[in-house]
Design an enzyme around this catalytic site. Structure first.
Site, PDB file in Angstrom:
ATOM      1  N   ASN A   1      40.999  71.173  42.193  1.00 53.74           N
ATOM      2  CA  ASN A   1      42.015  70.133  42.453  1.00 53.74           C
ATOM      3  C   ASN A   1      43.254  70.662  43.175  1.00 53.74           C
ATOM      4  OD1 ASN A   1      43.242  67.448  42.095  1.00 53.74           O
ATOM      5  ND2 ASN A   1      44.647  68.574  40.767  1.00 53.74           N
TER       6      ASN A   1
ATOM      7  N   TRP B   1      50.288  59.694  64.133  1.00 49.58           N
ATOM      8  CA  TRP B   1      49.194  60.660  63.931  1.00 49.58           C
ATOM      9  C   TRP B   1      48.791  61.277  65.252  1.00 49.58           C
ATOM     10  CZ3 TRP B   1      49.075  61.619  59.063  1.00 49.58           C
ATOM     11  CH2 TRP B   1      49.208  60.619  58.102  1.00 49.58           C
TER      12      TRP B   1
ATOM     13  N   TRP C   1      44.224  59.824  35.272  1.00 45.93           N
ATOM     14  CA  TRP C   1      44.370  59.665  36.729  1.00 45.93           C
ATOM     15  C   TRP C   1      43.152  58.950  37.315  1.00 45.93           C
ATOM     16  CZ3 TRP C   1      48.385  59.970  39.928  1.00 45.93           C
ATOM     17  CH2 TRP C   1      49.526  60.648  39.488  1.00 45.93           C
TER      18      TRP C   1
ATOM     19  N   TRP D   1      45.168  60.842  57.392  1.00 41.51           N
ATOM     20  CA  TRP D   1      44.525  61.137  56.109  1.00 41.51           C
ATOM     21  C   TRP D   1      43.139  60.517  56.009  1.00 41.51           C
ATOM     22  CZ3 TRP D   1      43.112  56.994  53.124  1.00 41.51           C
ATOM     23  CH2 TRP D   1      43.796  55.781  53.308  1.00 41.51           C
TER      24      TRP D   1
ATOM     25  N   GLU E   1      44.280  63.735  32.657  1.00 39.15           N
ATOM     26  CA  GLU E   1      43.549  63.839  33.931  1.00 39.15           C
ATOM     27  C   GLU E   1      42.516  62.723  34.026  1.00 39.15           C
ATOM     28  OE1 GLU E   1      44.604  65.676  36.356  1.00 39.15           O
ATOM     29  OE2 GLU E   1      46.111  66.400  34.967  1.00 39.15           O
TER      30      GLU E   1
ATOM     31  N   TRP F   1      43.902  60.899  48.411  1.00 41.16           N
ATOM     32  CA  TRP F   1      44.332  61.157  49.795  1.00 41.16           C
ATOM     33  C   TRP F   1      45.627  60.426  50.097  1.00 41.16           C
ATOM     34  CZ3 TRP F   1      43.294  64.600  53.513  1.00 41.16           C
ATOM     35  CH2 TRP F   1      42.173  65.423  53.317  1.00 41.16           C
TER      36      TRP F   1
HETATM   37  P1  FAD Z   1      39.233  68.323  35.244  1.00 40.39           P
HETATM   38  O1  FAD Z   1      40.577  68.941  35.392  1.00 40.39           O
HETATM   39  O2  FAD Z   1      38.309  68.929  34.269  1.00 40.39           O
HETATM   40  O3  FAD Z   1      39.490  66.775  34.919  1.00 40.39           O
HETATM   41  C1  FAD Z   1      38.579  65.953  34.188  1.00 40.39           C
HETATM   42  C2  FAD Z   1      38.255  64.699  34.949  1.00 40.39           C
HETATM   43  O4  FAD Z   1      39.430  63.917  35.175  1.00 40.39           O
HETATM   44  C3  FAD Z   1      37.679  64.937  36.317  1.00 40.39           C
HETATM   45  O5  FAD Z   1      36.307  65.207  36.260  1.00 40.39           O
HETATM   46  C4  FAD Z   1      38.001  63.647  37.037  1.00 40.39           C
HETATM   47  O6  FAD Z   1      37.074  62.628  36.734  1.00 40.39           O
HETATM   48  C5  FAD Z   1      39.346  63.271  36.447  1.00 40.39           C
HETATM   49  N1  FAD Z   1      40.432  63.777  37.289  1.00 40.39           N
HETATM   50  C6  FAD Z   1      41.005  65.001  37.255  1.00 40.39           C
HETATM   51  N2  FAD Z   1      42.013  65.074  38.161  1.00 40.39           N
HETATM   52  C7  FAD Z   1      42.056  63.881  38.775  1.00 40.39           C
HETATM   53  C8  FAD Z   1      42.874  63.320  39.807  1.00 40.39           C
HETATM   54  N3  FAD Z   1      43.879  64.011  40.360  1.00 40.39           N
HETATM   55  N4  FAD Z   1      42.639  62.057  40.210  1.00 40.39           N
HETATM   56  C9  FAD Z   1      41.652  61.328  39.645  1.00 40.39           C
HETATM   57  N5  FAD Z   1      40.847  61.799  38.659  1.00 40.39           N
HETATM   58  C10 FAD Z   1      41.048  63.046  38.238  1.00 40.39           C
HETATM   59  N6  FAD Z   1      38.130  63.378  42.112  1.00 40.39           N
HETATM   60  C11 FAD Z   1      36.921  62.790  42.090  1.00 40.39           C
HETATM   61  O7  FAD Z   1      36.334  62.630  41.009  1.00 40.39           O
HETATM   62  N7  FAD Z   1      36.315  62.361  43.239  1.00 40.39           N
HETATM   63  C12 FAD Z   1      36.902  62.493  44.456  1.00 40.39           C
HETATM   64  O8  FAD Z   1      36.338  62.046  45.464  1.00 40.39           O
HETATM   65  C13 FAD Z   1      38.172  63.145  44.511  1.00 40.39           C
HETATM   66  N8  FAD Z   1      38.788  63.356  45.712  1.00 40.39           N
HETATM   67  C14 FAD Z   1      40.030  63.989  45.730  1.00 40.39           C
HETATM   68  C15 FAD Z   1      40.667  64.165  46.967  1.00 40.39           C
HETATM   69  C16 FAD Z   1      41.913  64.808  47.022  1.00 40.39           C
HETATM   70  C17 FAD Z   1      42.603  64.969  48.352  1.00 40.39           C
HETATM   71  C18 FAD Z   1      42.523  65.252  45.834  1.00 40.39           C
HETATM   72  C19 FAD Z   1      43.860  65.933  45.876  1.00 40.39           C
HETATM   73  C20 FAD Z   1      41.898  65.063  44.607  1.00 40.39           C
HETATM   74  C21 FAD Z   1      40.661  64.424  44.537  1.00 40.39           C
HETATM   75  N9  FAD Z   1      39.996  64.202  43.306  1.00 40.39           N
HETATM   76  C22 FAD Z   1      38.773  63.577  43.282  1.00 40.39           C
HETATM   77  C23 FAD Z   1      40.671  64.508  42.023  1.00 40.39           C
HETATM   78  C24 FAD Z   1      40.412  65.904  41.437  1.00 40.39           C
HETATM   79  O9  FAD Z   1      40.602  66.880  42.401  1.00 40.39           O
HETATM   80  C25 FAD Z   1      39.004  66.049  40.844  1.00 40.39           C
HETATM   81  O10 FAD Z   1      38.709  64.959  39.996  1.00 40.39           O
HETATM   82  C26 FAD Z   1      38.912  67.339  40.028  1.00 40.39           C
HETATM   83  O11 FAD Z   1      39.184  68.447  40.848  1.00 40.39           O
HETATM   84  C27 FAD Z   1      37.535  67.464  39.444  1.00 40.39           C
HETATM   85  O12 FAD Z   1      37.388  68.683  38.784  1.00 40.39           O
HETATM   86  P2  FAD Z   1      37.176  68.749  37.223  1.00 40.39           P
HETATM   87  O13 FAD Z   1      36.106  67.784  36.809  1.00 40.39           O
HETATM   88  O14 FAD Z   1      36.975  70.176  36.881  1.00 40.39           O
HETATM   89  O15 FAD Z   1      38.583  68.237  36.700  1.00 40.39           O
END
Ligand code: FAD
Length: 484
Positions: free
Chosen positions: A350, A315, A287, A368, A284, A391
């Protein structure tokens, strides 16, 4: 402070804090810790061309994080100097004011930020001051990983494999135990920046949910690693506290990705955590790396479809529908729960982010970019790379994106990932008394069942604003127009 103190120091430094509001694993600060005098700076730059201003929720977080950083610096006899203005003007003149020979910072990766930094370096050079930049935010510097034709890797799995093949990132740097003394120079007052809302003060939910700052970030990381068992299976469940919630701390650099990486690996080595969960968690973080890698190669990621065929997508313009989505009034409980969680806490799970984004794009056919902007304004973790890349991923216009024809069914997503309806009941209390089998589809309940739960569709809770099957067909037809 007498001038002789300023000029007699063999090497006087400024550290410019940006999205790295911490003392630990901060290469720029570590380099500056050897200086004779040190100025720790945070600059509110709303004047450099193209820099994207923080959204409302991020501004709130920034204010708390700056206070926490200042408090930590004060424990080491230092303090945070706040200034405001265009970086290429303010930093060289501050260097002159402080007699600084070196200005250090950790790099940022958005195009406008890079351009602003290059202008600062040039302006410093003209005054004989060295500008030194360091890698501090990512596991791998973007641009390093290319495919065999020299182009960007566009698919996540090979990208992440390549990152891991490079070996572990460098070990995190310890926070300095002592710092050079500060100079007696003026600082702006944080309150004058009006980062926090006052009339109305909508930040109550943020205050109740979060503790910004480096100490809280590190504590959250430690607590999470203690309970990471099951992460790989449970991370998609919004009704469980199964993810780390480190995202805003990472966004503001209160903890570095490198520190998180090593702490997670260490937990696995000690045998405290199953390696399956740790590897999933690290991917993660992967990502996040991938998003920054994309931002590096496609600097217009926030505004331009990565796949140009989406430029012709039909759109719809529908302000009322956009508002219903923003307010969590779509009539689909999982969507509404997510949007209300976002509004109240500045964060959303997420899985639910994917569902609500898909709903806006595919059920409502709304661009989007409008969703991205709403998230930018309301998320405490609003991130220039993660938000835009995610997005575009949901829209199908991005790299390694979900195919457009994969349209989340908000009822099935709710039933699968919030099987008892606990998440919906928390955020959509007006339907909490419905039996479990209707909690994700209230319109399927009989009039008697609705009455018993005190739900009047269209009155106490909206009827679904679009029919799922019709919306799905409409989205696929729209996609057909840009296919091929
Ligand atoms: P955990 O599951 O604990 O993951 C650990 C860390 O990994 C996160 O803190 C984050 O830094 C990174 N991470 C996890 N999933 C993703 C992912 N899919 N993409 C990129 N990094 C990820 N994340 C943001 O940090 N900022 C945003 O502005 C953001 N906008 C999003 C918009 C959409 C439409 C979607 C679908 C996802 C977005 N995310 C964003 C990714 C993800 O949803 C969040 O990082 C995650 O929910 C954060 O929760 P957590 O720290 O508990 O994640």
């Amino acid at each position: 402070m007498p001038d002789d103190r300023r000029s007699s120091a063999p090497f006087s430094a400024i550290v410019w804090f940006r999205d790295d509001l911490r003392l630990g694993d901060h290469p720029a600060l570590t380099a500056a810790a050897r200086a004779g005098t040190l100025t720790c700076l945070y600059l509110l730059d709303q004047d450099s061309a193209g820099l994207r201003a923080h959204g409302g929720a991020s501004r709130w977080w920034l204010a708390q994080s700056l206070r926490a950083l200042d408090a930590n610096l004060r424990k080491l006899g230092q303090r945070l100097v706040l200034r405001r203005g265009k970086a290429a003007d303010v930093i060289p003149s501050l260097a002159h004011e402080c007699g600084a020979t070196h200005v250090y910072w950790n790099r940022r990766y958005d195009r406008a930020g890079i351009a602003a930094d290059e202008a600062v370096i040039a302006a410093l050079k003209a005054r004989g001051v060295t500008g030194g930049t360091f890698p501090g935010s990512l596991l791998v510097e973007p641009g390093k990983l290319l495919n065999k034709d020299g182009g960007p890797l566009r698919v996540f799995t090979p990208f992440w494999k390549r990152v891991l093949s490079l070996g572990d990132p460098r070990r995190p740097l310890p926070a300095p135990k002592r710092l050079p003394p500060p100079l007696d120079i003026a600082s702006s007052h944080l309150e004058d920046w009006h980062l926090e809302p006052t009339m109305p003060d909508w930040a109550g939910g943020l205050r109740a949910t979060w503790t910004p700052g480096e100490a809280a970030a590190r504590q959250r990381l430690a607590d999470f690693l203690d309970t990471i068992r099951g992460y790989a299976d449970e991370r998609d469940r919004p009704d469980r506290p199964s993810t780390s919630r480190l995202s805003p701390h990472l966004r503001f650099g209160e903890v570095s990705a490198g520190e998180v990486f090593h702490a997670a690996r260490f937990a696995a080595e000690k045998g405290d955590a199953p390696s399956r969960d740790i590897e999933k968690y690290l991917s993660e973080l992967g990502w996040r790396e991938f998003s920054y890698h994309l931002l590096h190669h496609f600097p217009d990621l926030a505004t331009k479809n990565l796949q140009p065929r989406f430029d012709a997508f039909p759109w719809r313009s529908d302000d009322a529908a956009l508002k219903a989505w923003q307010r969590g009034q779509t009539g689909y409980p999982i969507v509404d729960a997510g949007m209300r969680e976002l509004w109240h806490t500045g964060w959303m799970h997420n899985r639910v982010r994917m569902v609500v984004a898909s709903f806006l794009i595919k059920h409502l056919l709304i661009d989007w970019r409008l969703g991205e902007q709403w998230f930018w304004d309301t998320l405490v973790d609003a991130d220039p790379a993660n938000n835009t890349a995610s997005w575009q991923w949901v829209a199908g216009s991005g790299a390694d994106a979900a195919p457009y024809f994969r349209i989340f069914n908000p009822i099935l997503q709710g039933e699968r990932f919030d099987p008892n309806g606990d998440y919906v009941r928390q955020w959509v209390p007006e339907i909490a008394a419905l039996p479990d089998r209707f909690i994700h589809k209230p319109w399927m309940a009989t009039p008697l069942e609705l009455a018993e739960a005190k739900v009047t569709l269209g009155k106490t809770y909206p009827a679904p604003m679009v029919d799922h099957d019709l919306a799905r067909k409409r989205a696929l037809a729209a996609f057909d127009r840009i296919k091929g």
